[in-house]
Design a protein around this motif. Sequence first.
Motif, PDB file in Angstrom:
ATOM      1  N   SER A 275      -0.750  12.436   4.709  1.00 13.71           N
ATOM      2  CA  SER A 275      -2.040  12.182   5.330  1.00 13.71           C
ATOM      3  C   SER A 275      -1.820  12.104   6.840  1.00 13.71           C
ATOM      4  O   SER A 275      -0.771  11.633   7.300  1.00 13.71           O
ATOM      5  CB  SER A 275      -2.662  10.880   4.815  1.00 13.71           C
TER       6      SER A 275
ATOM      7  N   VAL B  84       0.863  -1.192   0.000  1.00 17.69           N
ATOM      8  CA  VAL B  84       0.000   0.000   0.000  1.00 17.69           C
ATOM      9  C   VAL B  84       0.895   1.236   0.000  1.00 17.69           C
ATOM     10  O   VAL B  84       1.765   1.393   0.871  1.00 17.69           O
ATOM     11  CB  VAL B  84      -0.922   0.016   1.231  1.00 17.69           C
TER      12      VAL B  84
ATOM     13  N   GLU C 100      -4.571   5.607   2.453  1.00 15.48           N
ATOM     14  CA  GLU C 100      -4.961   4.194   2.509  1.00 15.48           C
ATOM     15  C   GLU C 100      -4.161   3.463   3.587  1.00 15.48           C
ATOM     16  O   GLU C 100      -4.686   2.555   4.253  1.00 15.48           O
ATOM     17  CB  GLU C 100      -4.749   3.541   1.147  1.00 15.48           C
TER      18      GLU C 100
ATOM     19  N   SER D  41      -0.428   4.645  -0.852  1.00 17.51           N
ATOM     20  CA  SER D  41      -1.153   5.882  -0.575  1.00 17.51           C
ATOM     21  C   SER D  41      -1.175   6.105   0.939  1.00 17.51           C
ATOM     22  O   SER D  41      -1.689   5.263   1.692  1.00 17.51           O
ATOM     23  CB  SER D  41      -2.599   5.785  -1.088  1.00 17.51           C
TER      24      SER D  41
ATOM     25  N   ASP E  96      -5.346  12.110   1.072  1.00 15.24           N
ATOM     26  CA  ASP E  96      -3.998  12.361   0.564  1.00 15.24           C
ATOM     27  C   ASP E  96      -3.880  13.820   0.124  1.00 15.24           C
ATOM     28  O   ASP E  96      -4.703  14.302  -0.672  1.00 15.24           O
ATOM     29  CB  ASP E  96      -3.691  11.456  -0.630  1.00 15.24           C
TER      30      ASP E  96
ATOM     31  N   ALA F  35      -5.984   4.153   6.762  1.00 12.36           N
ATOM     32  CA  ALA F  35      -7.233   3.391   6.822  1.00 12.36           C
ATOM     33  C   ALA F  35      -6.963   1.931   7.173  1.00 12.36           C
ATOM     34  O   ALA F  35      -7.649   1.338   8.024  1.00 12.36           O
ATOM     35  CB  ALA F  35      -7.974   3.498   5.487  1.00 12.36           C
ATOM     36  N   GLN F  36      -5.945   1.354   6.544  1.00 12.67           N
ATOM     37  CA  GLN F  36      -5.571  -0.035   6.838  1.00 12.67           C
ATOM     38  C   GLN F  36      -5.031  -0.158   8.265  1.00 12.67           C
ATOM     39  O   GLN F  36      -5.317  -1.129   8.968  1.00 12.67           O
ATOM     40  CB  GLN F  36      -4.495  -0.495   5.838  1.00 12.67           C
TER      41      GLN F  36
END
Length: 325
Positions: free
Chosen positions: A208, A159, A164, A161, A246, A167-168
């Motif tokens: 982010s 991953v 992301e 980003s 992002d 989020a993960q």
Amino acid sequence: MKLRLQNETLLSQQAKIQEQNIDIHFKNQRLELLNERSKSNEEVLKKAYIKLKENDQRIKEQLHTIEVSNKTLSSSINAAQTIQNAILPQKDVLKTFIGDYLLIYKPKNIVSGDFYWFCQYQESTFLAVLDCTGHGVPGAFMTLIGSILLDKIINVQGVTSPAEVLAQLHQEVERVLRQKETGNINGIDIAILKISPQVDNTYVLTFSGAKRPLWYWDVQNLALSQIQGARRSIGGEQDESVAFVDHHIHLSLGSLVYLFSDGFADQNDFKRRKLGEERLYSFVAGIVGLPLTQQQALLEELLAIQMNNCEQRDDIIFLGFKLGL
């Protein structure tokens, strides 16, 4: 007549002797009572002395137990510090991949709930500053979890980003700590940055954040700017409608970037007033044109003045670096 006077004198003397005998008798009784009381008090004192010796021995044994426990605890905490230091990026590695940088890293206790993380994946460099719930040993355990999960998400799952990744990371913290089952609300505030060099010697930064901002100084316009992170944390109960985003920034060689936890700004002075993020921002804006070594010295001086005669409130980390230099 003479005989009668003698008898009366004799009777008077007998009466006095009898009175004296009675007085002596009472005095003897009083002495016997005092003697009994003295013996009783002596027995009480003996028992008290024995009790004191027993208590003294018990206290010595308890102190020994506490000393052994403290040594064991200190040894465990020092071992935890060794482990935590091992997961932090080495200074020479940071120097190789991000160039000139400043770093203020001050755990409140021996181990910290704040840490910085780094990895190189494909053509990009990832850098993050994390502020985990708590400080000391509980916070340190969260740093280990955060470091392992970031490695997994980027280096294993691929991953790239930053939004992301966050989020993960939120899902993984929930899963690892079984938060939905246990009600555990431990979490992480984080600023994560992806640095992608371009062929024209510029850089695209993708940022982010979860309750942590990014500050950057563009060498082209000589202005300090900031981007706020999302108003939510990683882990625990969060507003799922708030998404991680992002933010893309195009910066030139020599521009500056700052990532940090809230410990610096939240440090109080002797009047219990916080330094505050706004004041810290203004301070950095005033020194941003100086070499990073001077910036670090001035930031450490600011913190020392703020902390004068005060206990450190929280873990502190402040990381700044210059792109490509």
